[in-house]
Motif scaffolding. Structure first.
Motif, PDB file in Angstrom:
ATOM      1  N   MET A  43      -2.076  -5.355   0.093  1.00  0.00           N
ATOM      2  CA  MET A  43      -3.228  -5.796  -0.270  1.00  0.00           C
ATOM      3  C   MET A  43      -2.992  -6.582  -1.544  1.00  0.00           C
ATOM      4  N   GLU A 103       7.516  -1.209   9.301  1.00  0.00           N
ATOM      5  CA  GLU A 103       6.544  -1.163   8.609  1.00  0.00           C
ATOM      6  C   GLU A 103       6.422  -2.352   7.735  1.00  0.00           C
ATOM      7  N   ASN A 105      -1.173  -5.244   7.727  1.00  0.00           N
ATOM      8  CA  ASN A 105      -1.562  -4.135   7.007  1.00  0.00           C
ATOM      9  C   ASN A 105      -0.930  -3.638   5.938  1.00  0.00           C
ATOM     10  N   ILE A 106       0.399  -3.799   5.763  1.00  0.00           N
ATOM     11  CA  ILE A 106       1.118  -3.069   4.667  1.00  0.00           C
ATOM     12  C   ILE A 106       0.820  -3.422   3.179  1.00  0.00           C
ATOM     13  N   SER A 114      -6.364   0.779  10.589  1.00  0.00           N
ATOM     14  CA  SER A 114      -4.728   0.484  11.050  1.00  0.00           C
ATOM     15  C   SER A 114      -4.025   0.723   9.775  1.00  0.00           C
ATOM     16  N   ARG A 115      -4.614   0.510   8.524  1.00  0.00           N
ATOM     17  CA  ARG A 115      -4.209   0.542   7.098  1.00  0.00           C
ATOM     18  C   ARG A 115      -4.061   2.055   6.728  1.00  0.00           C
ATOM     19  N   ILE A 128       0.941  -1.270   0.053  1.00  0.00           N
ATOM     20  CA  ILE A 128      -0.041   0.061   0.069  1.00  0.00           C
ATOM     21  C   ILE A 128       1.049   1.220   0.099  1.00  0.00           C
ATOM     22  N   TYR A 148      -0.810   4.096   5.823  1.00  0.00           N
ATOM     23  CA  TYR A 148      -0.181   3.490   4.540  1.00  0.00           C
ATOM     24  C   TYR A 148      -0.905   4.019   3.280  1.00  0.00           C
ATOM     25  N   TYR A 149      -2.405   4.118   3.284  1.00  0.00           N
ATOM     26  CA  TYR A 149      -3.159   4.761   2.424  1.00  0.00           C
ATOM     27  C   TYR A 149      -2.782   6.354   2.290  1.00  0.00           C
ATOM     28  N   TRP A 156     -10.743  -3.221   2.095  1.00  0.00           N
ATOM     29  CA  TRP A 156      -9.688  -3.721   2.622  1.00  0.00           C
ATOM     30  C   TRP A 156      -9.136  -2.367   3.591  1.00  0.00           C
ATOM     31  N   TRP A 157      -9.935  -1.341   3.332  1.00  0.00           N
ATOM     32  CA  TRP A 157      -9.404  -0.274   4.159  1.00  0.00           C
ATOM     33  C   TRP A 157      -9.635  -0.611   5.363  1.00  0.00           C
ATOM     34  N   ASP A 169       5.073  -5.160   9.214  1.00  0.00           N
ATOM     35  CA  ASP A 169       3.505  -5.200   9.674  1.00  0.00           C
ATOM     36  C   ASP A 169       2.768  -5.855   8.460  1.00  0.00           C
TER      37      ASP A 169
END
Length: 334
Positions: A260, A251, A257-258, A315-316, A241, A319-320, A311-312, A254
């Motif tokens: 998708m 990161e 979360n990192i 916690s993500r 992401i 990154y977005y 997917w958002w 991670d």
């Protein structure tokens, strides 16, 4: 000789009234060539119209400086180079130099003169412009600059520094550039390259990619986070992401979360090149600059428009958010 794209740092603090006025006059409102046909050379107008068929372009300029101090720096600038506008501790705007020329009379008409009576006569037109929101502190860290280093005057970064920023910030070359390509020279450069073609770091990254994909792909098929299509695993990758090379070690680890799942049928590419991003709460945001690439615009309209990325998550979101400010082809700030 093949020109290697360099990055030019252009100081332009919009908190200064005069600078902001110049920005409004020739960046927010592009310059119409025919309005200045009386003082633009015919050859320059012809080149500009070849590059910009709609007859207008965003323009900026540079003063010679006291004792012509800026001339040596200007000589290092070429068409095809990227320009970052910086001010008030941020990089906020950028684009590709499409054409360079000198015209003191036009510069005076557009911007007047400074307190010393000089004008910004070394002019350039920009194409492929977009907005950014990157702290200069982040640039310092990325390029290993002195923590106190500021962008005080026009400067051209080294080839290595330029390559780092181009790669990590996904700076696509603009199509509107008068730069003939010497195919024979390019092929000779590739043939003569004797560097290492396979690096341990690349193999390690592929291993990390495989581990991420195994975590995200629970079966033989999976759902692309962007378009929502259920596809065989062969057509899905674990897409970071936030660009992996910009991630800290924490990161990168991670794993929850990192990354998708993104399909190789188009979604990974339009996200990677910043034509779409994911807004807070998961709505897909489409770049206004996609209008210049009709085939990409059609794909986004048919597969991604109005979608919500499930997917958002909070916690993500960091990154977005990074992708929105660094990679997304945002409209230039007004």
């Amino acid at each position: 000789m093949i020109h290697v794209m360099r990055i030019v740092m252009q100081p332009a603090r919009r908190s200064e009234k005069d600078v902001d006025q110049h920005y409004q006059d020739t960046i927010v409102t592009p310059v119409v060539f025919d309005d200045h046909a009386d003082i633009l050379e015919a050859s320059t107008i012809d080149q500009l119209k070849q590059l910009f068929p709609d007859g207008q372009a965003q323009m900026w300029g540079i003063v010679p400086g006291k004792g012509n101090i800026n001339l040596s720096r200007i000589k290092k600038m070429h068409t095809g180079d990227w320009v970052f506008f910086s001010g008030d501790k941020r990089i906020y705007f950028g684009g590709t130099i499409a054409l360079m020329w000198r015209n003191k009379e036009l510069a005076t008409r557009l911007w007047g003169t400074d307190h010393a009576g000089s004008t910004w006569e070394y002019m350039y037109a920009l194409s492929g412009t977009r907005g950014f929101d990157i702290p200069v502190e982040e640039i310092r860290t990325l390029l290993d600059w002195n923590p106190r280093r500021n962008i005080m005057g026009i400067s051209v970064l080294s080839e290595g520094e330029s390559d780092t920023l181009q790669t990590l910030l996904t700076l696509d070359a603009a199509t509107a550039v008068l730069e003939p390509v010497d195919t024979a020279q390019e092929e000779a450069a590739v043939a003569s390259f004797d560097g290492e073609l396979e690096r341990t770091a690349q193999r390690a990254q592929r291993g990390e990619q495989a581990a991420l994909k195994r975590r995200l792909l629970k079966g033989a098929t999976g759902e692309c986070a962007l378009c929502g299509r259920d596809l065989p695993g062969t057509f899905l990758i674990a897409a970071h992401i936030k660009k992996r090379a910009m991630c800290t070690d924490d990161e990168k680890r991670d794993l929850a979360n990192i990354a998708m799942l993104a399909c190789t049928l188009g979604c990974d590419a339009v996200y990677e090149h910043g034509y779409v991003t994911v807004a807070a709460k998961g709505a897909i945001q489409v770049s206004s600059l996609v209008r210049g690439v009709p085939e990409v615009a059609t794909y986004i309209r048919e597969k991604l428009a109005s979608r919500i990325v499930t997917w958002w998550s909070p916690s993500r979101e960091p990154y977005y958010q990074w992708h929105r400010t660094h990679t997304f082809k945002d409209a230039p700030p007004v």
